[in-house]
Design an enzyme around this catalytic site. Structure first.
Site, PDB file in Angstrom:
ATOM      1  N   ASN A 191     -11.639 -24.839   9.131  1.00 18.14           N
ATOM      2  CA  ASN A 191     -10.280 -24.574   8.672  1.00 18.14           C
ATOM      3  C   ASN A 191      -9.837 -23.240   9.236  1.00 18.14           C
ATOM      4  O   ASN A 191     -10.672 -22.404   9.612  1.00 18.14           O
ATOM      5  CB  ASN A 191     -10.219 -24.572   7.143  1.00 18.14           C
ATOM      6  N   SER A 192      -8.531 -23.006   9.268  1.00 21.84           N
ATOM      7  CA  SER A 192      -8.009 -21.765   9.840  1.00 21.84           C
ATOM      8  C   SER A 192      -8.406 -20.542   9.032  1.00 21.84           C
ATOM      9  O   SER A 192      -8.450 -19.433   9.553  1.00 21.84           O
ATOM     10  CB  SER A 192      -6.483 -21.841   9.944  1.00 21.84           C
ATOM     11  N   HIS A 410      12.125 -22.821   6.241  1.00 26.48           N
ATOM     12  CA  HIS A 410      10.672 -22.713   6.391  1.00 26.48           C
ATOM     13  C   HIS A 410      10.297 -21.255   6.570  1.00 26.48           C
ATOM     14  O   HIS A 410      10.835 -20.566   7.439  1.00 26.48           O
ATOM     15  CB  HIS A 410      10.185 -23.519   7.595  1.00 26.48           C
ATOM     16  N   HIS A 411       9.391 -20.787   5.707  1.00 26.81           N
ATOM     17  CA  HIS A 411       8.859 -19.429   5.797  1.00 26.81           C
ATOM     18  C   HIS A 411       7.348 -19.504   5.992  1.00 26.81           C
ATOM     19  O   HIS A 411       6.596 -19.648   5.022  1.00 26.81           O
ATOM     20  CB  HIS A 411       9.145 -18.636   4.504  1.00 26.81           C
ATOM     21  N   HIS A 480       2.870 -24.136   0.629  1.00 26.15           N
ATOM     22  CA  HIS A 480       1.701 -24.727   1.286  1.00 26.15           C
ATOM     23  C   HIS A 480       0.614 -23.667   1.460  1.00 26.15           C
ATOM     24  O   HIS A 480       0.906 -22.488   1.618  1.00 26.15           O
ATOM     25  CB  HIS A 480       2.084 -25.308   2.642  1.00 26.15           C
ATOM     26  N   GLU A 499       1.368 -27.923  -1.490  1.00 27.61           N
ATOM     27  CA  GLU A 499       0.422 -28.700  -0.699  1.00 27.61           C
ATOM     28  C   GLU A 499      -0.951 -28.514  -1.343  1.00 27.61           C
ATOM     29  O   GLU A 499      -1.404 -29.337  -2.101  1.00 27.61           O
ATOM     30  CB  GLU A 499       0.425 -28.236   0.752  1.00 27.61           C
ATOM     31  N   GLU A 505      -0.860 -33.995   7.338  1.00 21.70           N
ATOM     32  CA  GLU A 505      -0.996 -33.330   8.633  1.00 21.70           C
ATOM     33  C   GLU A 505      -2.391 -33.516   9.223  1.00 21.70           C
ATOM     34  O   GLU A 505      -2.557 -33.574  10.444  1.00 21.70           O
ATOM     35  CB  GLU A 505      -0.659 -31.841   8.506  1.00 21.70           C
TER      36      GLU A 505
END
Length: 711
Positions: A191-192, A410-411, A480, A499, A505
């Site tokens: 994961n990131s 979107h931020h 998210h 999320e 995704e």
């Protein structure tokens, strides 16, 4: 005489720590609390069946004596509560909150400190928390470790993901509790940003099933000003102990009396459907904090998103390796030719939304800074107000307004929360000035301030700060990569979605397990709705990007079912408009399906296998049914006895074709119409990775019945 006996019994309890029992309103759930050698313990049973065996409670504090033992009982009070409240949006138009309460005040004579433990016993479970009254000998303190135990009565089957301070984006593993340690290494996928805890630590909400058919769910409610809880398993004794998320220097929580911890929750039922229908998490949160809520409305939206996720298009405007806000002159750079958030393209999405009755269009990648946002630990990464040269804010605002469509902001913070907070007021004011009333925020990557984790107290406070600040501008928030929800949407209903789990995704990043959506309602959705972003009709990702060979592990019919089974007042039609144009007959269900409900029923359920919901649209007599199925082909059988007995209905069934299969024939579906009544029964084939969706409307004119078969 009764009063005298009560005080005698209380005195004995105070001196000897005798057990005190508390039952649920229906008498089936029973809590027992007692002090054992000065240590607070509890146990829980359902219908005489052990759910939680005797388990210890308490906290370790930093640089001072612990709150673990040495207690006497100072006071004990019982009370009962019963109310019905109306959520701003939800799975039902009204929710009953009915419990019996035990509040035990403990005194630690060696320190002269007071700790109150409050228990609430519902018909379907338990909530408990620690409370710290204002007192002379306990004002400011630091939690070193919370030692709340959950002792299991056996080696249960569990649906779990690895304990991690930074992400919940894992596929679920199904195993016995004793097998968790041996499976953990393979369960931890890249994961990131991730910080796995240990070989036996798992996340809540944790779903379990006993060998004799009882279902148990462990979670927390009302997570505020405290760090997120995980569970560490002693797999020799089958005892879970709470594990809190530390801060950058290793502390778990900074407290000032008077204060409380979040609630620790145990939901227990002998029917899987009752786990899904439980409202314990919401009921343990405070009522709505806002005087007016007419600005908070459920949203059905499309977005410039999936084409970037698949790699067809890009978020960034150029291919520059590095940019600096306010320093890079984008008007003098060469566009990369793949930037999706451009004025013309967004207008196409607005047109599609208007033509098909959608409320909003999400646009990602519209603002400067996307060239080097990821993985750089970059502080001043976005300013959330400066568009790329090809994104005309004013023109799109006016165009969307003319089409009666909202744009969704979107931020993406790139984990730089310090930067987001420095720009938050300006960003929200920009949204309000330009007609954006909802925002999707993101927290991809490691957190700045560096060393903080996604689920620590500092970040928990940030997420709520952003929601409350958004309310000042009448903005709804869909966060998210944030901490998993714990029912705070009752108190702050502009927290319209999260999320906080592995969503659609990941289908473009290699795929989710086929049974994923048969587990999430039992786990992630226990705390609140999920922005799962369903509606993918083209499962072959290489159609959009030849370099991406991922496949969405689902049939088309199941994608429709997710609008009913994956509850959210924020529902996205995630695929590309040109894909929907090829299947407008199936797309009709997405256009029709409601996103706010008067009533919800669970018709079939087994975690990891299948779930079938029936929901009645708010303010309407229209019902919707959705079924999500795992990798095993099955036949679902449901009764329509939830319908009004004096009416006839037309049911439009969107189902897997007989040769459908998520892997070999995912787009094989059929649409049939039937006349149904409360006496009708449907037997419907569900393919591997499949399911079905149904729209049920009352018959208004007998002419509508012409040519339709009775079910």
């Amino acid at each position: 005489m009764k009063r005298l006996l009560f005080f005698v019994a209380f005195a004995a309890m105070a001196i000897f720590g005798r057990a005190e029992d508390l039952s649920s309103p229906n008498g089936n759930m029973k809590l027992t609390f007692e002090l054992q050698d000065g240590i607070p313990t509890y146990q829980l049973s359902l219908n005489g069946h052990a759910i939680i065996k005797p388990s210890q409670l308490g906290l370790e504090l930093k640089d001072t004596e612990s709150l673990l033992d040495g207690f006497t009982i100072e006071n004990s009070t019982n009370s009962a509560f019963d109310e019905t409240w109306q959520p701003v949006w939800g799975e039902s138009s009204s929710i009953r909150n009915n419990y019996n309460e035990l509040a035990v005040t403990l005194k630690q004579p060696s320190t002269n400190r007071i700790l109150l433990i409050r228990f609430r016993v519902f018909d379907d479970g338990l909530g408990f928390r620690y409370e710290f009254p204002q007192q002379d000998n306990l004002n400011y303190f630091v939690v070193k470790k919370e030692r709340s135990e959950f002792a299991m009565a056996g080696d249960h089957t569990a649906w779990w993901i690895p304990g991690d301070y930074d992400t919940q984006e894992y596929d679920y593993t199904t195993s016995k509790l004793s097998e968790i340690g041996g499976l953990m290494e393979n369960a931890i996928t890249p994961n990131s940003s991730q910080t796995p805890i240990s070989a036996t630590a798992v996340q809540t909400a944790l779903m379990m099933k006993t060998d004799d058919g009882y279902y148990i769910n462990l979670h927390e409610a009302a997570l505020k000003d405290y760090s997120c809880m995980h569970l560490e398993l002693d797999d020799k004794n089958m005892v879970f102990e709470s594990v809190l998320t530390p801060d950058a220097v290793g502390n778990m929580a900074y407290m000032q009396t008077p204060c409380t911890t979040p609630w620790r929750t145990v939901i227990a039922c002998n029917n899987a459907a009752d786990i899904l229908m439980s409202n314990i998490t919401l009921n343990l949160n405070e009522p709505c904090a806002y005087e007016t809520t007419d600005w908070i409305k459920p949203v059905k939206y499309i977005g410039v998103w999936w084409e970037m996720i698949t790699g067809k298009s890009s978020w960034s405007y150029t291919n520059l390796p590095s940019v600096k806000l306010g320093k890079t002159d984008y008007s003098k750079t060469t566009p990369n030719g793949t930037h999706a958030a451009n004025t013309k393209h967004v207008k196409d999405y607005i047109d599609f939304a208007a033509e098909n009755g959608f409320d909003a269009v999400l646009v990602e990648g519209w603002n400067e800074g996307w060239e080097d946002w990821f993985g750089k630990s970059k502080d001043y990464v976005f300013d959330f107000v400066t568009p790329y040269p090809d994104f005309d804010v004013k023109a799109l605002r006016e165009y969307a307004l003319s089409k009666n469509v909202k744009l969704m902001m979107h931020h993406e913070t790139s984990g730089s929360v310090r930067n987001y907070e420095r720009h938050l007021d300006t960003a929200y004011r920009f949204m309000a000035d330009n007609g954006y009333n909802s925002v999707k925020s993101g927290y991809v990557g490691d957190i700045i301030p560096r060393g903080e984790y996604h689920y620590g107290q500092w970040m928990v406070n940030h997420y709520l700060y952003a929601v409350k600040k958004a309310a000042d501008y009448k903005i709804m928030v869909n966060a998210h990569e944030a901490v998993r929800p714990t029912g705070l949407c009752r108190t702050y209903p502009n927290l319209i979605g999260n999320e906080s789990a592995r969503g659609t995704e990941y289908e473009a990043f290699g795929g989710n397990n086929v049974n994923h959506t048969t587990i999430l309602p039992f786990t992630r959705l226990t705390g609140g709705p999920m922005d799962y972003t369903p509606g993918i009709f083209e499962p072959d990702v290489s159609v959009h990007n030849p370099d991406n060979n991922s496949r969405v592990r689902t049939t088309l019919a199941r994608q429709l079912a997710l609008y009913v089974t994956m509850y959210s007042p924020l529902q996205m039609a995630a695929d590309l408009p040109e894909v929907y144009q090829q299947h407008m007959d199936a797309f009709q269900f997405i256009k029709d399906v409601a996103i706010d409900w008067d009533k919800t029923l669970v018709l079939e359920a087994e975690p990891g296998d299948f779930i079938t919901y029936a929901r009645k649209a708010k303010g309407s007599n229209t019902w919707f049914v959705g079924r999500t199925n795992d990798e095993e082909a099955r036949t679902s059988e449901i009764s329509f006895d939830f319908l009004s007995p004096d009416k006839k209905y037309i049911a439009t069934v969107y189902a897997d074709a007989k040769d459908a299969n998520w892997e070999t024939n995912p787009k094989a579906y059929e649409i049939k119409k039937y006349v149904v009544s409360s006496k009708s029964v449907l037997r419907q084939f569900c393919a591997s990775g499949g399911g079905y969706a149904i729209r049920i409307v009352p018959v208004e004119d007998k002419a509508e019945l012409k040519g339709l078969k009775k079910l």
